[in-house]
Design a protein around this motif. Sequence first.
Motif, PDB file in Angstrom:
ATOM      1  N   SER A 159      -1.252 -49.426 105.448  1.00 49.19           N
ATOM      2  CA  SER A 159      -0.256 -50.358 105.965  1.00 49.19           C
ATOM      3  C   SER A 159      -0.263 -51.607 105.098  1.00 49.19           C
ATOM      4  O   SER A 159      -1.302 -51.999 104.559  1.00 49.19           O
ATOM      5  CB  SER A 159      -0.545 -50.728 107.427  1.00 49.19           C
ATOM      6  N   ALA A 160       0.912 -52.187 104.964  1.00 48.69           N
ATOM      7  CA  ALA A 160       1.050 -53.417 104.191  1.00 48.69           C
ATOM      8  C   ALA A 160       2.224 -54.187 104.771  1.00 48.69           C
ATOM      9  O   ALA A 160       2.880 -53.709 105.705  1.00 48.69           O
ATOM     10  CB  ALA A 160       1.251 -53.105 102.716  1.00 48.69           C
ATOM     11  N   GLY A 161       2.522 -55.352 104.201  1.00 46.79           N
ATOM     12  CA  GLY A 161       3.476 -56.248 104.837  1.00 46.79           C
ATOM     13  C   GLY A 161       4.828 -56.372 104.159  1.00 46.79           C
ATOM     14  O   GLY A 161       5.582 -57.299 104.488  1.00 46.79           O
ATOM     15  N   SER A 162       5.170 -55.482 103.243  1.00 45.88           N
ATOM     16  CA  SER A 162       6.509 -55.543 102.641  1.00 45.88           C
ATOM     17  C   SER A 162       6.869 -54.170 102.072  1.00 45.88           C
ATOM     18  O   SER A 162       5.992 -53.345 101.806  1.00 45.88           O
ATOM     19  CB  SER A 162       6.563 -56.581 101.510  1.00 45.88           C
ATOM     20  N   GLN A 163       8.170 -53.973 101.874  1.00 51.98           N
ATOM     21  CA  GLN A 163       8.622 -52.709 101.302  1.00 51.98           C
ATOM     22  C   GLN A 163       8.086 -52.533  99.887  1.00 51.98           C
ATOM     23  O   GLN A 163       7.706 -51.433  99.480  1.00 51.98           O
ATOM     24  CB  GLN A 163      10.161 -52.662 101.305  1.00 51.98           C
ATOM     25  N   GLN A 164       8.020 -53.627  99.149  1.00 53.36           N
ATOM     26  CA  GLN A 164       7.495 -53.572  97.775  1.00 53.36           C
ATOM     27  C   GLN A 164       6.062 -53.023  97.780  1.00 53.36           C
ATOM     28  O   GLN A 164       5.699 -52.173  96.957  1.00 53.36           O
ATOM     29  CB  GLN A 164       7.526 -54.984  97.176  1.00 53.36           C
ATOM     30  N   LYS A 165       5.264 -53.492  98.720  1.00 55.28           N
ATOM     31  CA  LYS A 165       3.867 -53.035  98.790  1.00 55.28           C
ATOM     32  C   LYS A 165       3.782 -51.580  99.245  1.00 55.28           C
ATOM     33  O   LYS A 165       2.935 -50.823  98.767  1.00 55.28           O
ATOM     34  CB  LYS A 165       3.071 -53.940  99.727  1.00 55.28           C
ATOM     35  N   VAL A 166       4.652 -51.233 100.178  1.00 54.14           N
ATOM     36  CA  VAL A 166       4.688 -49.838 100.638  1.00 54.14           C
ATOM     37  C   VAL A 166       5.014 -48.909  99.471  1.00 54.14           C
ATOM     38  O   VAL A 166       4.379 -47.865  99.286  1.00 54.14           O
ATOM     39  CB  VAL A 166       5.709 -49.686 101.792  1.00 54.14           C
ATOM     40  N   ASP A 167       5.982 -49.320  98.652  1.00 54.94           N
ATOM     41  CA  ASP A 167       6.338 -48.508  97.480  1.00 54.94           C
ATOM     42  C   ASP A 167       5.153 -48.383  96.525  1.00 54.94           C
ATOM     43  O   ASP A 167       4.897 -47.317  95.965  1.00 54.94           O
ATOM     44  CB  ASP A 167       7.531 -49.140  96.741  1.00 54.94           C
ATOM     45  N   LEU A 168       4.467 -49.498  96.342  1.00 50.01           N
ATOM     46  CA  LEU A 168       3.296 -49.514  95.462  1.00 50.01           C
ATOM     47  C   LEU A 168       2.243 -48.523  95.964  1.00 50.01           C
ATOM     48  O   LEU A 168       1.669 -47.754  95.185  1.00 50.01           O
ATOM     49  CB  LEU A 168       2.734 -50.936  95.478  1.00 50.01           C
ATOM     50  N   LEU A 169       2.004 -48.553  97.256  1.00 49.75           N
ATOM     51  CA  LEU A 169       0.977 -47.668  97.834  1.00 49.75           C
ATOM     52  C   LEU A 169       1.320 -46.213  97.561  1.00 49.75           C
ATOM     53  O   LEU A 169       0.464 -45.424  97.166  1.00 49.75           O
ATOM     54  CB  LEU A 169       0.853 -47.910  99.344  1.00 49.75           C
ATOM     55  N   LYS A 170       2.584 -45.882  97.776  1.00 49.31           N
ATOM     56  CA  LYS A 170       2.965 -44.473  97.640  1.00 49.31           C
ATOM     57  C   LYS A 170       3.128 -44.066  96.173  1.00 49.31           C
ATOM     58  O   LYS A 170       2.708 -42.982  95.768  1.00 49.31           O
ATOM     59  CB  LYS A 170       4.259 -44.200  98.415  1.00 49.31           C
TER      60      LYS A 170
END
Lengths: 346, 346
Positions: free
Chosen positions: A187-198
């Motif tokens: 889990s993270a706090g922005s769409q940018q971070k979510v994209d990074l994770l995936k």
Amino acid sequence: MAASVGKEVSNKQLILRDYVTGSPKESDMYVKTSTIKLEIPNGSKAVLLKNLYLSCDPVMRIRMNRAEDSIFASYTPGSALSGYGVAKVLDSRHPDYKEGDFVWGPAEWEEYSLVEEPNLTKIHHTDVPLSYYTGILGYPGITAYAGFYEICSPKKGEYVFVSSASGAVGQLVGQFAKLTGCYVVGSAGSQQKVDLLKNKFGFDEAFNYKEEHDLNAALKRYFPNGIDIYFENVGGKMLDAVLLNMRDHGRIAGCGMTSTYNLDEPEGIKNLMFIIYKRIRMEGFSAIEYYHLYPKFLDHILPYIRESKIVYVEDIAEGLENGAAALLGLFSGRNVGKQVLAIACE
Amino acid sequence: MAASVGKEVSNKQLILRDYVTGSPKESDMYVKTSTIKLEIPNGSKAVLLKNLYLSCDPVMRIRMNRAEDSIFASYTPGSALSGYGVAKVLDSRHPDYKEGDFVWGPAEWEEYSLVEEPNLTKIHHTDVPLSYYTGILGYPGITAYAGFYEICSPKKGEYVFVSSASGAVGQLVGQFAKLTGCYVVGSAGSQQKVDLLKNKFGFDEAFNYKEEHDLNAALKRYFPNGIDIYFENVGGKMLDAVLLNMRDHGRIAGCGMTSTYNLDEPEGIKNLMFIIYKRIRMEGFSAIEYYHLYPKFLDHILPYIRESKIVYVEDIAEGLENGAAALLGLFSGRNVGKQVLAIACE
């Protein structure tokens, strides 16, 4: 001896104005410029450091509290912040260090430091970015390594959840989990971070917790069979939701609870009885107590870094003038990746 | 074959009237008298039991909830309560049991039971009170043994705190702690219990939590150097105060959280970050998963019981008519020692 040694130079510091309650503001800190003579007093075993990179760590917020019996030594108002950093040795009277060495370890938030009793780790591998020694190759790295492998006892095929997953520690935990053959969600706090994770770190799934009004439902969606391992970086509501979704004999590595650090009275955790119902082991740990694993850790991780099988994202701010903003950004989630403050060229 | 076998006899049961929310009342249960023919159907491998002692356990409260996804199977309104008990085998078609055996294990709250798939432990030592097999020699005993020795990893000289210390499990944990060479303090809810802890069970200190308006201050008084081991039976405010007083690397065995069982919304635990600050391990466990240690446990404890080096206090109510009151007394702290319900002579 470095060319600057012996000269008097200007030395900026980032100073804590006063103890902080609630959420800190940039104005709680200020830059002070004084001078320092770059020499080591006779008879001293000090080292003289030029600080290069400073690590922005959530625990620094706790040290801004006025707390006489705190676990973490409070900062002194009017003095520089301190934490961890990477430095170059300008001069040394200490047998363990010599001019030109790069080191990482405890650091004052200032340009130059005279350290009387140095407790610094020498950097032997400089084919990777030196700033990495504030993160993946410093305590955040040891934190991820000890927390995941030693505390979580992971097994192939297990279900792993990481909060604050794109941060200094989380991004690495997720990659360790994948290398172990686990299913991992962050889990993270922005769409940018979510994209990074995936897309960059290879998490199987990721979600933006700020867009989930029901964290329990979100976790059920990603973990229909429950969670074996939770790498805890945030505490609060997320922990409460996780407890509802743990599997029998799950493990929770207590690394940090950043959601609570700015609260005078933390939110209560209501679902703690699930620790009993599900026979969960929750264990707090501190990377400092696993420092003895550092050589083994380096042997483990350096080949992965060199082969790009483990990647690391840093968010590098520059200059002590931007230090307060960089540090406080940790609590609003402004940083993308490990927050570093670069204060000098190598 | 027992004299009564083949006859039709009256069979009282304690029935749950309906699911319970909040604090249960005696009127949530009622005694129903029906008849049972004391015979085992042809072709069955059942055993026929005369129930002697029933164990009153806090977890039974949780099973009164209507909860479809609960960890603990909910009771069925209109049916008898169930839990653990001691029984005499009246007749058996099962190869593992024979008439006249005493057994302990899962039990319905009724006078006679026909058990189709018995999963009962045979009682080989009858020189100690049979009722002990609901407590010190049953799951509460295994709970204390596994929880203290396996989960808490005690060392001589450590500081141990036990809540609900005069109860079925706590009194035994305290005695194990003394045998290990620990300093042990217990909390309980009356002066009578406090006296029992100090004078009968050999706790170093004990206090009445109901007379302490500041549990943190009470713990600081008894543990000026902090707590190494907390045997958790109650949860809630006590756990919050304990967390403030744990020592580095402390261990918390999560055995029960009785203070929360009657609450629809449990109180939140606010000091959980101390698990991280103090590198605490908190681990929930269930005695059932340690049943394999039962022979070793018996070898350990029976000599102590026979030499009176370990003592055990029971609070024995009589008759199913008094079962509801006995059970609910657990939550008001009315029982002194392990609460047992005796429903027939041996």
